[in-house]
Design a protein around this motif. Structure first.
Motif, PDB file in Angstrom:
ATOM      1  N   LEU A  64      -6.147   6.498   5.507  1.00  0.00           N
ATOM      2  CA  LEU A  64      -5.154   6.409   4.436  1.00  0.00           C
ATOM      3  C   LEU A  64      -4.204   7.601   4.505  1.00  0.00           C
ATOM      4  O   LEU A  64      -4.537   8.651   5.054  1.00  0.00           O
ATOM      5  CB  LEU A  64      -5.864   6.396   3.076  1.00  0.00           C
ATOM      6  CG  LEU A  64      -6.938   5.336   2.863  1.00  0.00           C
ATOM      7  CD1 LEU A  64      -7.644   5.572   1.549  1.00  0.00           C
ATOM      8  CD2 LEU A  64      -6.352   3.951   2.925  1.00  0.00           C
ATOM      9  N   ASP A  65      -3.057   7.426   3.891  1.00  0.00           N
ATOM     10  CA  ASP A  65      -2.145   8.567   3.796  1.00  0.00           C
ATOM     11  C   ASP A  65      -2.728   9.581   2.812  1.00  0.00           C
ATOM     12  O   ASP A  65      -3.589   9.236   1.994  1.00  0.00           O
ATOM     13  CB  ASP A  65      -0.745   8.104   3.364  1.00  0.00           C
ATOM     14  CG  ASP A  65      -0.753   7.456   1.994  1.00  0.00           C
ATOM     15  OD1 ASP A  65      -0.480   8.169   1.010  1.00  0.00           O
ATOM     16  OD2 ASP A  65      -1.033   6.229   1.921  1.00  0.00           O
ATOM     17  N   THR A  68      -2.729   8.687  -1.087  1.00  0.00           N
ATOM     18  CA  THR A  68      -3.663   7.597  -1.418  1.00  0.00           C
ATOM     19  C   THR A  68      -5.096   8.091  -1.317  1.00  0.00           C
ATOM     20  O   THR A  68      -5.935   7.753  -2.155  1.00  0.00           O
ATOM     21  CB  THR A  68      -3.426   6.398  -0.485  1.00  0.00           C
ATOM     22  OG1 THR A  68      -2.052   6.013  -0.562  1.00  0.00           O
ATOM     23  CG2 THR A  68      -4.293   5.224  -0.869  1.00  0.00           C
ATOM     24  N   ARG A  99      -8.440  -1.359  -5.968  1.00  0.00           N
ATOM     25  CA  ARG A  99      -7.507  -2.488  -5.860  1.00  0.00           C
ATOM     26  C   ARG A  99      -6.127  -2.009  -5.422  1.00  0.00           C
ATOM     27  O   ARG A  99      -5.478  -2.659  -4.608  1.00  0.00           O
ATOM     28  CB  ARG A  99      -7.419  -3.245  -7.180  1.00  0.00           C
ATOM     29  CG  ARG A  99      -8.589  -4.175  -7.410  1.00  0.00           C
ATOM     30  CD  ARG A  99      -8.303  -5.189  -8.507  1.00  0.00           C
ATOM     31  NE  ARG A  99      -7.906  -4.581  -9.762  1.00  0.00           N
ATOM     32  CZ  ARG A  99      -8.739  -4.170 -10.712  1.00  0.00           C
ATOM     33  NH1 ARG A  99     -10.032  -4.298 -10.539  1.00  0.00           N
ATOM     34  NH2 ARG A  99      -8.295  -3.633 -11.819  1.00  0.00           N
ATOM     35  N   ALA A 100      -5.681  -0.878  -5.944  1.00  0.00           N
ATOM     36  CA  ALA A 100      -4.362  -0.364  -5.573  1.00  0.00           C
ATOM     37  C   ALA A 100      -4.314  -0.021  -4.089  1.00  0.00           C
ATOM     38  O   ALA A 100      -3.292  -0.227  -3.436  1.00  0.00           O
ATOM     39  CB  ALA A 100      -4.017   0.859  -6.416  1.00  0.00           C
ATOM     40  N   VAL A 101      -5.414   0.496  -3.553  1.00  0.00           N
ATOM     41  CA  VAL A 101      -5.445   0.875  -2.138  1.00  0.00           C
ATOM     42  C   VAL A 101      -5.596  -0.352  -1.245  1.00  0.00           C
ATOM     43  O   VAL A 101      -4.828  -0.558  -0.308  1.00  0.00           O
ATOM     44  CB  VAL A 101      -6.590   1.876  -1.882  1.00  0.00           C
ATOM     45  CG1 VAL A 101      -6.813   2.095  -0.403  1.00  0.00           C
ATOM     46  CG2 VAL A 101      -6.299   3.192  -2.571  1.00  0.00           C
ATOM     47  N   ASP A 103      -5.269  -3.613  -1.881  1.00  0.00           N
ATOM     48  CA  ASP A 103      -4.332  -4.720  -2.049  1.00  0.00           C
ATOM     49  C   ASP A 103      -2.940  -4.426  -1.488  1.00  0.00           C
ATOM     50  O   ASP A 103      -2.013  -5.203  -1.697  1.00  0.00           O
ATOM     51  CB  ASP A 103      -4.222  -5.114  -3.527  1.00  0.00           C
ATOM     52  CG  ASP A 103      -5.488  -5.777  -4.043  1.00  0.00           C
ATOM     53  OD1 ASP A 103      -6.351  -6.125  -3.219  1.00  0.00           O
ATOM     54  OD2 ASP A 103      -5.615  -5.941  -5.273  1.00  0.00           O
ATOM     55  N   GLN A 104      -2.791  -3.320  -0.772  1.00  0.00           N
ATOM     56  CA  GLN A 104      -1.510  -3.036  -0.135  1.00  0.00           C
ATOM     57  C   GLN A 104      -1.262  -4.069   0.965  1.00  0.00           C
ATOM     58  O   GLN A 104      -2.205  -4.551   1.608  1.00  0.00           O
ATOM     59  CB  GLN A 104      -1.506  -1.631   0.479  1.00  0.00           C
ATOM     60  CG  GLN A 104      -1.636  -0.521  -0.523  1.00  0.00           C
ATOM     61  CD  GLN A 104      -1.726   0.836   0.161  1.00  0.00           C
ATOM     62  OE1 GLN A 104      -1.486   0.965   1.346  1.00  0.00           O
ATOM     63  NE2 GLN A 104      -2.081   1.845  -0.617  1.00  0.00           N
ATOM     64  N   PRO A 105      -0.004  -4.422   1.200  1.00  0.00           N
ATOM     65  CA  PRO A 105       0.285  -5.400   2.251  1.00  0.00           C
ATOM     66  C   PRO A 105      -0.188  -4.893   3.621  1.00  0.00           C
ATOM     67  O   PRO A 105      -0.024  -3.724   3.952  1.00  0.00           O
ATOM     68  CB  PRO A 105       1.809  -5.543   2.219  1.00  0.00           C
ATOM     69  CG  PRO A 105       2.291  -4.770   1.061  1.00  0.00           C
ATOM     70  CD  PRO A 105       1.180  -3.960   0.515  1.00  0.00           C
ATOM     71  N   ASP A 106      -0.781  -5.755   4.373  1.00  0.00           N
ATOM     72  CA  ASP A 106      -1.259  -5.471   5.741  1.00  0.00           C
ATOM     73  C   ASP A 106      -2.266  -4.327   5.799  1.00  0.00           C
ATOM     74  O   ASP A 106      -2.367  -3.631   6.808  1.00  0.00           O
ATOM     75  CB  ASP A 106      -0.078  -5.164   6.674  1.00  0.00           C
ATOM     76  CG  ASP A 106       0.885  -6.339   6.771  1.00  0.00           C
ATOM     77  OD1 ASP A 106       0.401  -7.487   6.715  1.00  0.00           O
ATOM     78  OD2 ASP A 106       2.095  -6.088   6.885  1.00  0.00           O
ATOM     79  N   PHE A 107      -3.022  -4.134   4.739  1.00  0.00           N
ATOM     80  CA  PHE A 107      -3.985  -3.035   4.715  1.00  0.00           C
ATOM     81  C   PHE A 107      -5.089  -3.250   5.741  1.00  0.00           C
ATOM     82  O   PHE A 107      -5.461  -2.337   6.468  1.00  0.00           O
ATOM     83  CB  PHE A 107      -4.575  -2.875   3.314  1.00  0.00           C
ATOM     84  CG  PHE A 107      -5.539  -1.744   3.198  1.00  0.00           C
ATOM     85  CD1 PHE A 107      -5.088  -0.438   3.185  1.00  0.00           C
ATOM     86  CD2 PHE A 107      -6.906  -1.971   3.119  1.00  0.00           C
ATOM     87  CE1 PHE A 107      -5.975   0.630   3.092  1.00  0.00           C
ATOM     88  CE2 PHE A 107      -7.788  -0.915   3.022  1.00  0.00           C
ATOM     89  CZ  PHE A 107      -7.321   0.385   3.005  1.00  0.00           C
ATOM     90  N   PRO A 176     -11.210  -5.871  -5.138  1.00  0.00           N
ATOM     91  CA  PRO A 176      -9.924  -6.080  -4.460  1.00  0.00           C
ATOM     92  C   PRO A 176      -9.969  -7.319  -3.585  1.00  0.00           C
ATOM     93  O   PRO A 176     -11.042  -7.831  -3.263  1.00  0.00           O
ATOM     94  CB  PRO A 176      -9.775  -4.826  -3.589  1.00  0.00           C
ATOM     95  CG  PRO A 176     -10.791  -3.864  -4.069  1.00  0.00           C
ATOM     96  CD  PRO A 176     -11.856  -4.628  -4.753  1.00  0.00           C
TER      97      PRO A 176
END
Length: 178
Positions: A64-65, A68, A99-101, A103-107, A176
């Motif tokens: 992760l960045d 995050t 969920r915020a982490v 559910d990111q697109p293309d995670f 998530p």
């Protein structure tokens, strides 16, 4: 005095014996329900600790960045160290952070491109499902215990003793989209 008084005494004795059996059965059932609640609570605590540990592992995995990772690590740490009063809020915050982490697109694709991230995500998914199941099982045990404690006999003869009335554990445990 004929045999009528003997029959009356026998009927009273049989009635008292049956009442004693019923009270004993009720007390045993209530005790088993309380044990079930304690066991379910221990399983729920273990599932919550495991989910927080996997979230911390994900935050520390360099997948992760940094921002995050910091948000996820903070939520997981708060969930692990929260006191009894703030535990439900901290666990709900961890669920929202996950969920915020996730559910990111293309995670998932991003994790797959960085090595062992997919295995970590699978472990997180399993931990999140265990939390949902453990919470449901615990709340079912609490509901059954509360129903049993509301019975008239249990209230008249304090069969629950000094055991506290168990409370439900309500958190936002929506997983998530893995």
């Amino acid at each position: 005095m004929g045999p009528d008084w003997l029959l009356d005494v026998l009927l009273w004795a049989a009635g008292l014996f049956l009442l004693g059996l019923y009270v004993s059965w009720r007390a045993t059932r209530l005790d088993r329900l309380h044990v079930r609640v304690e066991t379910a609570r221990a399983a729920l605590d273990a599932a919550l600790v495991r989910r927080a540990a996997v979230a911390l592992e994900l935050a520390a995995s360099r997948v992760l960045d940094p921002a995050t990772s910091l948000v996820l690590a903070t939520a997981a740490h708060e969930a692990r160290t929260a006191d009894a009063d703030g535990r439900e809020f901290a666990e709900s915050d961890l669920s929202r952070a996950l969920r915020a982490v996730v559910d990111q697109p293309d995670f998932r694709a991003m994790l797959a491109s960085r090595g062992d991230g997919t295995a970590l995500l699978d472990e997180l998914e399993a931990a999140a499902q265990k939390v949902a199941f453990a919470r449901r099982f615990y709340n079912d045990a609490v509901a059954a215990t509360r129903i049993a404690r509301r019975k008239l006999l249990v209230r008249m003869i304090p069969l629950a003793g000094r055991a506290p009335v168990p409370d439900f554990f309500e958190i936002d445990d929506a997983a998530p989209r893995f």
